[in-house]
Motif scaffolding. Structure first.
Motif, PDB file in Angstrom:
ATOM      1  N   GLY A 173       0.777  -1.231   0.000  1.00 32.42           N
ATOM      2  CA  GLY A 173       0.000   0.000   0.000  1.00 32.42           C
ATOM      3  C   GLY A 173       0.808   1.280   0.000  1.00 32.42           C
ATOM      4  O   GLY A 173       0.273   2.353   0.291  1.00 32.42           O
ATOM      5  N   HIS A 174       2.083   1.206  -0.354  1.00 35.21           N
ATOM      6  CA  HIS A 174       2.941   2.399  -0.336  1.00 35.21           C
ATOM      7  C   HIS A 174       2.516   3.362  -1.444  1.00 35.21           C
ATOM      8  O   HIS A 174       2.307   2.963  -2.583  1.00 35.21           O
ATOM      9  CB  HIS A 174       4.398   2.000  -0.527  1.00 35.21           C
ATOM     10  CG  HIS A 174       5.379   3.066  -0.158  1.00 35.21           C
ATOM     11  ND1 HIS A 174       5.546   4.222  -0.890  1.00 35.21           N
ATOM     12  CD2 HIS A 174       6.242   3.162   0.892  1.00 35.21           C
ATOM     13  CE1 HIS A 174       6.475   4.974  -0.328  1.00 35.21           C
ATOM     14  NE2 HIS A 174       6.902   4.354   0.760  1.00 35.21           N
ATOM     15  N   GLU A 175       2.415   4.645  -1.100  1.00 39.35           N
ATOM     16  CA  GLU A 175       1.923   5.640  -2.060  1.00 39.35           C
ATOM     17  C   GLU A 175       2.836   5.816  -3.266  1.00 39.35           C
ATOM     18  O   GLU A 175       2.378   6.217  -4.347  1.00 39.35           O
ATOM     19  CB  GLU A 175       1.727   6.985  -1.363  1.00 39.35           C
ATOM     20  CG  GLU A 175       2.987   7.568  -0.755  1.00 39.35           C
ATOM     21  CD  GLU A 175       2.748   8.873  -0.004  1.00 39.35           C
ATOM     22  OE1 GLU A 175       3.739   9.536   0.364  1.00 39.35           O
ATOM     23  OE2 GLU A 175       1.572   9.220   0.215  1.00 39.35           O
ATOM     24  N   MET A 176       4.125   5.524  -3.109  1.00 36.68           N
ATOM     25  CA  MET A 176       5.046   5.660  -4.230  1.00 36.68           C
ATOM     26  C   MET A 176       5.204   4.366  -5.021  1.00 36.68           C
ATOM     27  O   MET A 176       5.943   4.322  -6.002  1.00 36.68           O
ATOM     28  CB  MET A 176       6.415   6.136  -3.726  1.00 36.68           C
ATOM     29  CG  MET A 176       6.389   7.527  -3.118  1.00 36.68           C
ATOM     30  SD  MET A 176       8.028   8.092  -2.581  1.00 36.68           S
ATOM     31  CE  MET A 176       8.894   8.188  -4.169  1.00 36.68           C
ATOM     32  N   LEU A 177       4.512   3.318  -4.567  1.00 36.98           N
ATOM     33  CA  LEU A 177       4.543   2.029  -5.258  1.00 36.98           C
ATOM     34  C   LEU A 177       3.100   1.581  -5.489  1.00 36.98           C
ATOM     35  O   LEU A 177       2.606   0.659  -4.835  1.00 36.98           O
ATOM     36  CB  LEU A 177       5.309   0.994  -4.423  1.00 36.98           C
ATOM     37  CG  LEU A 177       6.788   1.286  -4.166  1.00 36.98           C
ATOM     38  CD1 LEU A 177       7.339   0.358  -3.099  1.00 36.98           C
ATOM     39  CD2 LEU A 177       7.597   1.149  -5.452  1.00 36.98           C
ATOM     40  N   PRO A 178       2.413   2.219  -6.431  1.00 36.55           N
ATOM     41  CA  PRO A 178       0.989   1.937  -6.625  1.00 36.55           C
ATOM     42  C   PRO A 178       0.681   0.503  -7.030  1.00 36.55           C
ATOM     43  O   PRO A 178      -0.451   0.043  -6.867  1.00 36.55           O
ATOM     44  CB  PRO A 178       0.580   2.920  -7.727  1.00 36.55           C
ATOM     45  CG  PRO A 178       1.853   3.291  -8.412  1.00 36.55           C
ATOM     46  CD  PRO A 178       2.911   3.253  -7.348  1.00 36.55           C
ATOM     47  N   GLU A 179       1.702  -0.206  -7.524  1.00 36.54           N
ATOM     48  CA  GLU A 179       1.505  -1.601  -7.900  1.00 36.54           C
ATOM     49  C   GLU A 179       1.500  -2.547  -6.700  1.00 36.54           C
ATOM     50  O   GLU A 179       1.081  -3.700  -6.808  1.00 36.54           O
ATOM     51  CB  GLU A 179       2.589  -2.044  -8.893  1.00 36.54           C
ATOM     52  CG  GLU A 179       3.999  -2.110  -8.344  1.00 36.54           C
ATOM     53  CD  GLU A 179       4.757  -0.788  -8.349  1.00 36.54           C
ATOM     54  OE1 GLU A 179       5.989  -0.808  -8.166  1.00 36.54           O
ATOM     55  OE2 GLU A 179       4.116   0.268  -8.545  1.00 36.54           O
ATOM     56  N   ASN A 180       1.924  -2.068  -5.540  1.00 28.78           N
ATOM     57  CA  ASN A 180       2.008  -2.911  -4.339  1.00 28.78           C
ATOM     58  C   ASN A 180       0.680  -2.942  -3.585  1.00 28.78           C
ATOM     59  O   ASN A 180       0.579  -2.545  -2.429  1.00 28.78           O
ATOM     60  CB  ASN A 180       3.135  -2.425  -3.424  1.00 28.78           C
ATOM     61  CG  ASN A 180       4.507  -2.839  -3.918  1.00 28.78           C
ATOM     62  OD1 ASN A 180       4.729  -2.962  -5.120  1.00 28.78           O
ATOM     63  ND2 ASN A 180       5.431  -3.034  -3.011  1.00 28.78           N
ATOM     64  N   THR A 181      -0.345  -3.432  -4.250  1.00 26.79           N
ATOM     65  CA  THR A 181      -1.682  -3.511  -3.686  1.00 26.79           C
ATOM     66  C   THR A 181      -1.898  -4.856  -3.000  1.00 26.79           C
ATOM     67  O   THR A 181      -1.138  -5.811  -3.210  1.00 26.79           O
ATOM     68  CB  THR A 181      -2.735  -3.346  -4.780  1.00 26.79           C
ATOM     69  OG1 THR A 181      -2.597  -4.440  -5.712  1.00 26.79           O
ATOM     70  CG2 THR A 181      -2.556  -2.030  -5.517  1.00 26.79           C
ATOM     71  N   MET A 182      -2.958  -4.966  -2.217  1.00 25.05           N
ATOM     72  CA  MET A 182      -3.299  -6.248  -1.605  1.00 25.05           C
ATOM     73  C   MET A 182      -3.652  -7.276  -2.674  1.00 25.05           C
ATOM     74  O   MET A 182      -3.313  -8.461  -2.544  1.00 25.05           O
ATOM     75  CB  MET A 182      -4.456  -6.073  -0.629  1.00 25.05           C
ATOM     76  CG  MET A 182      -4.811  -7.352   0.124  1.00 25.05           C
ATOM     77  SD  MET A 182      -3.446  -7.994   1.156  1.00 25.05           S
ATOM     78  CE  MET A 182      -3.583  -6.891   2.575  1.00 25.05           C
ATOM     79  N   ALA A 183      -4.301  -6.834  -3.751  1.00 26.34           N
ATOM     80  CA  ALA A 183      -4.633  -7.750  -4.844  1.00 26.34           C
ATOM     81  C   ALA A 183      -3.363  -8.302  -5.488  1.00 26.34           C
ATOM     82  O   ALA A 183      -3.280  -9.498  -5.813  1.00 26.34           O
ATOM     83  CB  ALA A 183      -5.491  -7.049  -5.891  1.00 26.34           C
ATOM     84  N   ALA A 184      -2.367  -7.442  -5.672  1.00 25.49           N
ATOM     85  CA  ALA A 184      -1.090  -7.892  -6.229  1.00 25.49           C
ATOM     86  C   ALA A 184      -0.403  -8.864  -5.280  1.00 25.49           C
ATOM     87  O   ALA A 184       0.195  -9.855  -5.710  1.00 25.49           O
ATOM     88  CB  ALA A 184      -0.189  -6.695  -6.513  1.00 25.49           C
ATOM     89  N   ALA A 185      -0.498  -8.581  -3.983  1.00 20.94           N
ATOM     90  CA  ALA A 185       0.106  -9.473  -2.990  1.00 20.94           C
ATOM     91  C   ALA A 185      -0.572 -10.840  -2.996  1.00 20.94           C
ATOM     92  O   ALA A 185       0.095 -11.874  -2.877  1.00 20.94           O
ATOM     93  CB  ALA A 185       0.013  -8.839  -1.596  1.00 20.94           C
ATOM     94  N   GLU A 186      -1.884 -10.867  -3.145  1.00 22.95           N
ATOM     95  CA  GLU A 186      -2.605 -12.132  -3.202  1.00 22.95           C
ATOM     96  C   GLU A 186      -2.191 -12.950  -4.421  1.00 22.95           C
ATOM     97  O   GLU A 186      -2.011 -14.167  -4.342  1.00 22.95           O
ATOM     98  CB  GLU A 186      -4.110 -11.867  -3.210  1.00 22.95           C
ATOM     99  CG  GLU A 186      -4.637 -11.350  -1.883  1.00 22.95           C
ATOM    100  CD  GLU A 186      -6.114 -11.016  -1.946  1.00 22.95           C
ATOM    101  OE1 GLU A 186      -6.718 -11.163  -3.027  1.00 22.95           O
ATOM    102  OE2 GLU A 186      -6.669 -10.618  -0.907  1.00 22.95           O
ATOM    103  N   SER A 187      -2.045 -12.268  -5.554  1.00 21.35           N
ATOM    104  CA  SER A 187      -1.606 -12.949  -6.776  1.00 21.35           C
ATOM    105  C   SER A 187      -0.192 -13.488  -6.620  1.00 21.35           C
ATOM    106  O   SER A 187       0.110 -14.620  -7.013  1.00 21.35           O
ATOM    107  CB  SER A 187      -1.682 -11.975  -7.956  1.00 21.35           C
ATOM    108  OG  SER A 187      -1.206 -12.566  -9.137  1.00 21.35           O
ATOM    109  N   TRP A 188       0.682 -12.677  -6.023  1.00 24.34           N
ATOM    110  CA  TRP A 188       2.066 -13.097  -5.747  1.00 24.34           C
ATOM    111  C   TRP A 188       2.090 -14.307  -4.826  1.00 24.34           C
ATOM    112  O   TRP A 188       2.785 -15.289  -5.086  1.00 24.34           O
ATOM    113  CB  TRP A 188       2.819 -11.924  -5.122  1.00 24.34           C
ATOM    114  CG  TRP A 188       4.078 -12.257  -4.397  1.00 24.34           C
ATOM    115  CD1 TRP A 188       5.307 -12.455  -4.943  1.00 24.34           C
ATOM    116  CD2 TRP A 188       4.226 -12.425  -2.978  1.00 24.34           C
ATOM    117  NE1 TRP A 188       6.225 -12.727  -3.947  1.00 24.34           N
ATOM    118  CE2 TRP A 188       5.593 -12.713  -2.741  1.00 24.34           C
ATOM    119  CE3 TRP A 188       3.357 -12.348  -1.898  1.00 24.34           C
ATOM    120  CZ2 TRP A 188       6.091 -12.934  -1.450  1.00 24.34           C
ATOM    121  CZ3 TRP A 188       3.839 -12.564  -0.626  1.00 24.34           C
ATOM    122  CH2 TRP A 188       5.188 -12.854  -0.407  1.00 24.34           C
TER     123      TRP A 188
END
Length: 220
Positions: free
Chosen positions: A170-185
């Protein structure tokens, strides 16, 4: 060895207290070695000014600037070119290793090449990782974080803990680091996997895992 695996350093009271507890004495009485090596493998943070900021303690993520009794630099890329008698005793005597973020696979490569990876399990020091410095302890990092490519082409890392880490959730400078992305990872990982924000760390002592957080995290 004791591990304090952070996303962004010792940046709140809970993580700070966990570190002091693991050291068993005040920070002011403890010696530290900082390891900037991971930074050189990542295009955003090294080489150059960001590496200097980490070593000198002039960055936003508290690591080197906590008031240590002494701080030295252990540059892993240099170690294969010098005799082990010049650096192994230093590592064995230190109280804490402060390991910068950057590229986890680059760091893993040089931990192995330098011989530090073989030494880590026998050390009495507390290992404090930040971002890639934490991720490198996992069995692997996953395709999402694959940047620098090691000779093996693999995303395998040291496996000194049995879980993987997705930092900067959820870092504001890393918009790709979402919970959805984490679940996929996490779906592509084998074994436990933690997603955690910059107010979270994972404490590991003798295999026992404890999450220390004033923020958000999730175990997959």
């Amino acid at each position: 060895m004791k591990f304090l695996l952070t996303s962004a350093g010792i940046n709140n009271k809970s993580i700070h207290n966990a570190l002091v507890d693991m050291l068993g004495k005040p920070i002011a009485d403890s010696s530290a070695l900082c390891i900037p090596t991971a930074m050189y493998g990542h295009p955003w943070v090294g080489p150059g000014v960001q590496t200097w900021k980490f070593i000198s303690g002039n960055e936003e993520s508290p690591m080197v600037d906590l008031g240590w009794k002494s701080v030295g630099v252990l540059e892993l890329t240099a170690l294969p070119s010098i005799d082990k008698s010049r650096w192994v005793p230093l590592v064995k005597e230190t109280d804490v290793l402060l390991v910068a973020g950057g590229d986890a696979l680059y760091l893993c490569h040089w931990m192995r090449q330098s011989g530090l990876a073989d030494l880590l399990p026998s050390l009495r020091a507390v290992y404090v990782g930040m971002s890639a410095g934490s991720m490198v302890m996992a069995p692997k990092i996953g395709e999402f974080f694959h940047g620098w490519t090691p000779p093996s082409g693999s995303d395998e890392t040291l496996g000194l803990v049995d879980f993987a880490i997705f930092p900067h959730l959820g870092h504001e400078m890393l918009p790709e680091n979402t919970m959805a992305a984490a679940e996929s990872w996490a779906a592509g990982m084998q074994g436990p996997a933690y997603a955690m924000d910059d107010q979270t760390a994972i404490k590991v002592i003798d295999g026992a895992v404890e999450v220390v957080s004033e923020g958000h995290w999730k175990l997959f």
